[in-house]
Design a protein around this motif. Structure first.
Motif, PDB file in Angstrom:
ATOM      1  N   ASP A 236      87.471 -16.413  12.440  1.00  0.00           N
ATOM      2  CA  ASP A 236      86.797 -16.412  13.738  1.00  0.00           C
ATOM      3  C   ASP A 236      85.704 -17.472  13.834  1.00  0.00           C
ATOM      4  OD1 ASP A 236      88.393 -14.204  14.069  1.00  0.00           O
ATOM      5  OD2 ASP A 236      86.755 -12.748  14.071  1.00  0.00           O
ATOM      6  N   LEU A 237      85.165 -17.909  12.684  1.00  0.00           N
ATOM      7  CA  LEU A 237      84.045 -18.844  12.689  1.00  0.00           C
ATOM      8  C   LEU A 237      84.441 -20.282  12.348  1.00  0.00           C
ATOM      9  CD1 LEU A 237      81.233 -16.684  11.023  1.00  0.00           C
ATOM     10  CD2 LEU A 237      81.728 -17.030  13.450  1.00  0.00           C
ATOM     11  N   LEU A 238      85.711 -20.513  12.046  1.00  0.00           N
ATOM     12  CA  LEU A 238      86.138 -21.886  11.767  1.00  0.00           C
ATOM     13  C   LEU A 238      86.155 -22.701  13.056  1.00  0.00           C
ATOM     14  CD1 LEU A 238      89.097 -21.485   9.234  1.00  0.00           C
ATOM     15  CD2 LEU A 238      86.660 -21.752   8.773  1.00  0.00           C
ATOM     16  N   THR A 239      85.807 -23.971  12.938  1.00  0.00           N
ATOM     17  CA  THR A 239      85.834 -24.883  14.080  1.00  0.00           C
ATOM     18  C   THR A 239      87.225 -25.493  14.216  1.00  0.00           C
ATOM     19  OG1 THR A 239      83.513 -25.446  13.686  1.00  0.00           O
ATOM     20  CG2 THR A 239      84.782 -26.953  15.076  1.00  0.00           C
ATOM     21  N   GLY A 240      87.731 -25.534  15.438  1.00  0.00           N
ATOM     22  CA  GLY A 240      89.014 -26.188  15.671  1.00  0.00           C
ATOM     23  C   GLY A 240      90.227 -25.332  15.375  1.00  0.00           C
ATOM     24  N   PHE A 241      90.017 -24.047  15.084  1.00  0.00           N
ATOM     25  CA  PHE A 241      91.116 -23.115  14.847  1.00  0.00           C
ATOM     26  C   PHE A 241      91.143 -22.088  15.973  1.00  0.00           C
ATOM     27  CE2 PHE A 241      90.613 -24.733  10.586  1.00  0.00           C
ATOM     28  CZ  PHE A 241      91.895 -24.652  10.032  1.00  0.00           C
ATOM     29  N   SER A 242      92.315 -21.842  16.523  1.00  0.00           N
ATOM     30  CA  SER A 242      92.451 -20.742  17.471  1.00  0.00           C
ATOM     31  C   SER A 242      92.568 -19.443  16.686  1.00  0.00           C
ATOM     32  CB  SER A 242      93.707 -20.936  18.328  1.00  0.00           C
ATOM     33  OG  SER A 242      94.871 -20.797  17.520  1.00  0.00           O
ATOM     34  N   ARG A 243      92.425 -18.328  17.362  1.00  0.00           N
ATOM     35  CA  ARG A 243      92.582 -17.026  16.712  1.00  0.00           C
ATOM     36  C   ARG A 243      94.053 -16.625  16.740  1.00  0.00           C
ATOM     37  NH1 ARG A 243      88.760 -19.491  16.029  1.00  0.00           N
ATOM     38  NH2 ARG A 243      86.689 -19.037  16.825  1.00  0.00           N
ATOM     39  N   ASP A 244      94.916 -17.602  16.514  1.00  0.00           N
ATOM     40  CA  ASP A 244      96.356 -17.389  16.560  1.00  0.00           C
ATOM     41  C   ASP A 244      96.863 -16.965  15.191  1.00  0.00           C
ATOM     42  OD1 ASP A 244      99.282 -18.050  16.651  1.00  0.00           O
ATOM     43  OD2 ASP A 244      98.723 -18.672  18.668  1.00  0.00           O
ATOM     44  N   VAL A 245      97.883 -16.143  15.172  1.00  0.00           N
ATOM     45  CA  VAL A 245      98.398 -15.626  13.907  1.00  0.00           C
ATOM     46  C   VAL A 245      98.957 -16.735  13.009  1.00  0.00           C
ATOM     47  CG1 VAL A 245      98.858 -13.335  14.835  1.00  0.00           C
ATOM     48  CG2 VAL A 245     100.639 -15.078  14.966  1.00  0.00           C
ATOM     49  N   ILE A 246      99.383 -17.859  13.601  1.00  0.00           N
ATOM     50  CA  ILE A 246      99.939 -18.951  12.791  1.00  0.00           C
ATOM     51  C   ILE A 246      98.891 -19.501  11.830  1.00  0.00           C
ATOM     52  CG2 ILE A 246      99.360 -20.772  14.442  1.00  0.00           C
ATOM     53  CD1 ILE A 246     102.531 -20.543  12.227  1.00  0.00           C
ATOM     54  N   ASN A 247      97.632 -19.383  12.186  1.00  0.00           N
ATOM     55  CA  ASN A 247      96.575 -19.910  11.329  1.00  0.00           C
ATOM     56  C   ASN A 247      96.388 -19.072  10.064  1.00  0.00           C
ATOM     57  OD1 ASN A 247      95.721 -22.292  12.695  1.00  0.00           O
ATOM     58  ND2 ASN A 247      94.893 -20.966  14.293  1.00  0.00           N
ATOM     59  N   ALA A 248      96.788 -17.821  10.091  1.00  0.00           N
ATOM     60  CA  ALA A 248      96.768 -17.001   8.876  1.00  0.00           C
ATOM     61  C   ALA A 248      97.757 -17.581   7.862  1.00  0.00           C
ATOM     62  CB  ALA A 248      97.119 -15.553   9.198  1.00  0.00           C
ATOM     63  N   GLU A 249      98.923 -17.965   8.352  1.00  0.00           N
ATOM     64  CA  GLU A 249      99.916 -18.585   7.465  1.00  0.00           C
ATOM     65  C   GLU A 249      99.414 -19.925   6.944  1.00  0.00           C
ATOM     66  OE1 GLU A 249     104.612 -20.046   7.469  1.00  0.00           O
ATOM     67  OE2 GLU A 249     103.726 -19.159   9.279  1.00  0.00           O
ATOM     68  N   TYR A 250      98.782 -20.693   7.818  1.00  0.00           N
ATOM     69  CA  TYR A 250      98.263 -21.996   7.406  1.00  0.00           C
ATOM     70  C   TYR A 250      97.200 -21.851   6.324  1.00  0.00           C
ATOM     71  CZ  TYR A 250      95.821 -26.458   7.550  1.00  0.00           C
ATOM     72  OH  TYR A 250      95.217 -27.644   7.187  1.00  0.00           O
ATOM     73  N   LEU A 251      96.272 -20.920   6.506  1.00  0.00           N
ATOM     74  CA  LEU A 251      95.210 -20.737   5.523  1.00  0.00           C
ATOM     75  C   LEU A 251      95.759 -20.211   4.199  1.00  0.00           C
ATOM     76  CD1 LEU A 251      92.443 -19.354   7.884  1.00  0.00           C
ATOM     77  CD2 LEU A 251      92.436 -21.560   6.714  1.00  0.00           C
ATOM     78  N   ALA A 252      96.804 -19.408   4.266  1.00  0.00           N
ATOM     79  CA  ALA A 252      97.465 -18.955   3.032  1.00  0.00           C
ATOM     80  C   ALA A 252      98.018 -20.150   2.282  1.00  0.00           C
ATOM     81  CB  ALA A 252      98.564 -17.952   3.358  1.00  0.00           C
ATOM     82  N   SER A 253      98.636 -21.087   3.012  1.00  0.00           N
ATOM     83  CA  SER A 253      99.211 -22.276   2.373  1.00  0.00           C
ATOM     84  C   SER A 253      98.132 -23.200   1.827  1.00  0.00           C
ATOM     85  CB  SER A 253     100.093 -23.043   3.367  1.00  0.00           C
ATOM     86  OG  SER A 253      99.309 -23.704   4.357  1.00  0.00           O
ATOM     87  N   CYS A 254      96.907 -23.103   2.377  1.00  0.00           N
ATOM     88  CA  CYS A 254      95.786 -23.936   1.922  1.00  0.00           C
ATOM     89  C   CYS A 254      95.098 -23.377   0.675  1.00  0.00           C
ATOM     90  CB  CYS A 254      94.750 -24.076   3.035  1.00  0.00           C
ATOM     91  SG  CYS A 254      95.292 -25.021   4.463  1.00  0.00           S
ATOM     92  N   GLY A 255      95.395 -22.126   0.334  1.00  0.00           N
ATOM     93  CA  GLY A 255      94.803 -21.545  -0.864  1.00  0.00           C
ATOM     94  C   GLY A 255      93.776 -20.450  -0.634  1.00  0.00           C
ATOM     95  N   ALA A 256      93.649 -19.974   0.614  1.00  0.00           N
ATOM     96  CA  ALA A 256      92.744 -18.853   0.866  1.00  0.00           C
ATOM     97  C   ALA A 256      93.260 -17.611   0.152  1.00  0.00           C
ATOM     98  CB  ALA A 256      92.632 -18.582   2.368  1.00  0.00           C
TER      99      ALA A 256
END
Length: 200
Positions: A75-95
């Motif tokens: 919710d606090l990241l800049t330039g990210f929507s609160r879209d579910v696709i971003n959960a997958e993206y952050l998982a791929s980034c190593g979160a």
């Protein structure tokens, strides 16, 4: 989830459980200076309260290299929507986990093997009632209560219906005595941005 993803998810869950048993401070990081301080601290879990699409991969790689457990507040990241696709993206980034007030995002994060932390603002009784309704639809790995000073009044209500619920608390913490008090009333871990408290 694939077999490999399931194995990674189990490893993350085991690490999260072990972390909460042994350590009760989560470093809440708001900028690059605090990130460096967190990396050099004994605190294992780091909650990222900043980042953008240009630097989030580098930040997460840095934390993983320092053997930290990175939780990202989407919710606090800049330039990210609160879209579910971003959960997958952050998982791929190593979160290792996602923090959000939106349970649909957390539901998506779980599908990708991430720890899920539902953030809730304990402003009044109706806010707590709303949180209890949300928990009936989706049970996260943890609930974070803000501000932390409200946690002693809230944790009991949450545990009445969900005895095994992991409860975190964050915000408006001024000294270690408050941290000790929160742990004493049943909070599992405390999220703090003051680096003086990043001791365990």
């Amino acid at each position: 989830m694939t077999s490999r993803s399931s194995t990674i998810s189990q490893a993350i869950s085991a690490e999260w459980g072990e972390l909460l048993e042994k350590r009760h401070i989560i470093a809440a990081v708001r900028n690059m200076e605090a990130l460096a301080a967190a990396a050099n601290s004994p605190t294992k879990a780091v909650c990222l309260l900043f980042g953008n699409p240009l630097n989030i991969i580098e930040i997460l790689a840095f934390l993983k290299k320092q053997r930290k457990f990175p939780l990202v507040n989407l919710d606090l990241l800049t330039g990210f929507s609160r879209d579910v696709i971003n959960a997958e993206y952050l998982a791929s980034c190593g979160a290792a986990g996602i923090i959000s007030t939106h349970y649909d995002v957390l539901r998506a994060a779980r599908k990708h093997g991430l720890i899920t932390v539902q953030r809730t603002f304990a402003l009044d009784s109706s806010a707590i009632d709303a949180e209890l309704r949300t928990l009936s639809q989706f049970m996260p790995d943890a609930v974070e209560i803000l501000p932390a000073v409200a946690a002693p009044r809230v944790v009991g209500r949450l545990r009445q219906t969900h005895p095994q619920l992991c409860v975190l608390a964050g915000g408006l913490i001024s000294d270690l005595k408050e941290v000790e008090y929160l742990l004493g009333v049943g909070v599992n871990a405390v999220s703090v941005s003051d680096s003086r408290f990043w001791i365990a």
